[in-house]
Design a protein around this motif. Structure first.
Motif, PDB file in Angstrom:
ATOM      1  N   MET A  35       0.836  -1.200   0.000  1.00 38.41           N
ATOM      2  CA  MET A  35       0.000   0.000   0.000  1.00 38.41           C
ATOM      3  C   MET A  35       0.873   1.254   0.000  1.00 38.41           C
ATOM      4  SD  MET A  35      -3.051   0.858   2.597  1.00 38.41           S
ATOM      5  CE  MET A  35      -3.669   2.499   2.791  1.00 38.41           C
ATOM      6  N   ALA A  36       1.958   1.248   0.767  1.00 40.61           N
ATOM      7  CA  ALA A  36       2.859   2.398   0.803  1.00 40.61           C
ATOM      8  C   ALA A  36       3.529   2.615  -0.549  1.00 40.61           C
ATOM      9  CB  ALA A  36       3.910   2.199   1.884  1.00 40.61           C
ATOM     10  N   GLN A  38       2.343   1.693  -3.511  1.00 43.97           N
ATOM     11  CA  GLN A  38       1.327   2.155  -4.456  1.00 43.97           C
ATOM     12  C   GLN A  38       0.987   3.625  -4.218  1.00 43.97           C
ATOM     13  OE1 GLN A  38      -1.819  -0.621  -3.778  1.00 43.97           O
ATOM     14  NE2 GLN A  38      -0.906  -2.202  -5.067  1.00 43.97           N
ATOM     15  N   THR A  39       0.906   4.022  -2.959  1.00 46.80           N
ATOM     16  CA  THR A  39       0.627   5.426  -2.641  1.00 46.80           C
ATOM     17  C   THR A  39       1.772   6.311  -3.119  1.00 46.80           C
ATOM     18  OG1 THR A  39      -0.682   4.771  -0.730  1.00 46.80           O
ATOM     19  CG2 THR A  39       0.099   7.029  -0.772  1.00 46.80           C
ATOM     20  N   VAL A  43       1.342   9.277  -5.893  1.00 46.97           N
ATOM     21  CA  VAL A  43       1.669  10.670  -5.563  1.00 46.97           C
ATOM     22  C   VAL A  43       2.775  11.194  -6.483  1.00 46.97           C
ATOM     23  CG1 VAL A  43       2.634  12.148  -3.757  1.00 46.97           C
ATOM     24  CG2 VAL A  43       0.805  10.557  -3.218  1.00 46.97           C
ATOM     25  N   PHE A  66      -3.334  11.279  -3.168  1.00 47.11           N
ATOM     26  CA  PHE A  66      -2.984  10.781  -1.833  1.00 47.11           C
ATOM     27  C   PHE A  66      -4.211  10.281  -1.081  1.00 47.11           C
ATOM     28  CE2 PHE A  66      -2.442  11.372   2.731  1.00 47.11           C
ATOM     29  CZ  PHE A  66      -1.376  10.523   2.933  1.00 47.11           C
ATOM     30  N   ALA A  69      -5.456   6.990  -2.736  1.00 44.88           N
ATOM     31  CA  ALA A  69      -4.564   5.840  -2.540  1.00 44.88           C
ATOM     32  C   ALA A  69      -4.492   5.437  -1.061  1.00 44.88           C
ATOM     33  CB  ALA A  69      -3.185   6.152  -3.066  1.00 44.88           C
ATOM     34  N   SER A  70      -4.517   6.392  -0.158  1.00 47.12           N
ATOM     35  CA  SER A  70      -4.374   6.037   1.247  1.00 47.12           C
ATOM     36  C   SER A  70      -5.673   5.519   1.850  1.00 47.12           C
ATOM     37  CB  SER A  70      -3.883   7.240   2.064  1.00 47.12           C
ATOM     38  OG  SER A  70      -4.859   8.253   2.056  1.00 47.12           O
ATOM     39  N   ASN A  72      -7.512   3.247   0.461  1.00 43.68           N
ATOM     40  CA  ASN A  72      -7.717   1.884  -0.019  1.00 43.68           C
ATOM     41  C   ASN A  72      -7.305   0.888   1.060  1.00 43.68           C
ATOM     42  OD1 ASN A  72      -8.048  -0.422  -1.449  1.00 43.68           O
ATOM     43  ND2 ASN A  72      -6.251  -0.150  -2.708  1.00 43.68           N
TER      44      ASN A  72
END
Length: 74
Positions: A35-36, A38-39, A43, A66, A69-70, A72
């Motif tokens: 997840m980090a 992908q974020t 960004v 941001f 994505a965050s 999700n």
């Protein structure tokens, strides 16, 4: 008859086969790490595209990427 063949034959039944222990792959990071990453990618792309196409309004695109994505968790 099938039982006798499975039990005493040269082959083994499916449930009798030893299952090797599963190893964690290093190629697939944990969900939080994915997840980090992908974020960060979203960004970074928002920075580049926002600066190229939207001039002084690029922070809106970055903020939107941001938040999307965050949020999700799936």
């Amino acid at each position: 008859m099938q039982w006798a063949g499975d039990r005493f034959g040269p082959w083994r039944a499916e449930e009798d086969r030893p299952v090797p222990p599963r190893r964690d792959s290093r190629l697939r990071p944990r969900p939080g790490t994915r997840m980090a990453l992908q974020t960060a990618a979203a960004v970074a792309a928002a920075f580049a595209l926002g600066w190229l196409f939207f001039g002084h309004h690029w922070p809106w695109l970055v903020l939107t990427a941001f938040v999307a994505a965050s949020g999700n968790r799936g």
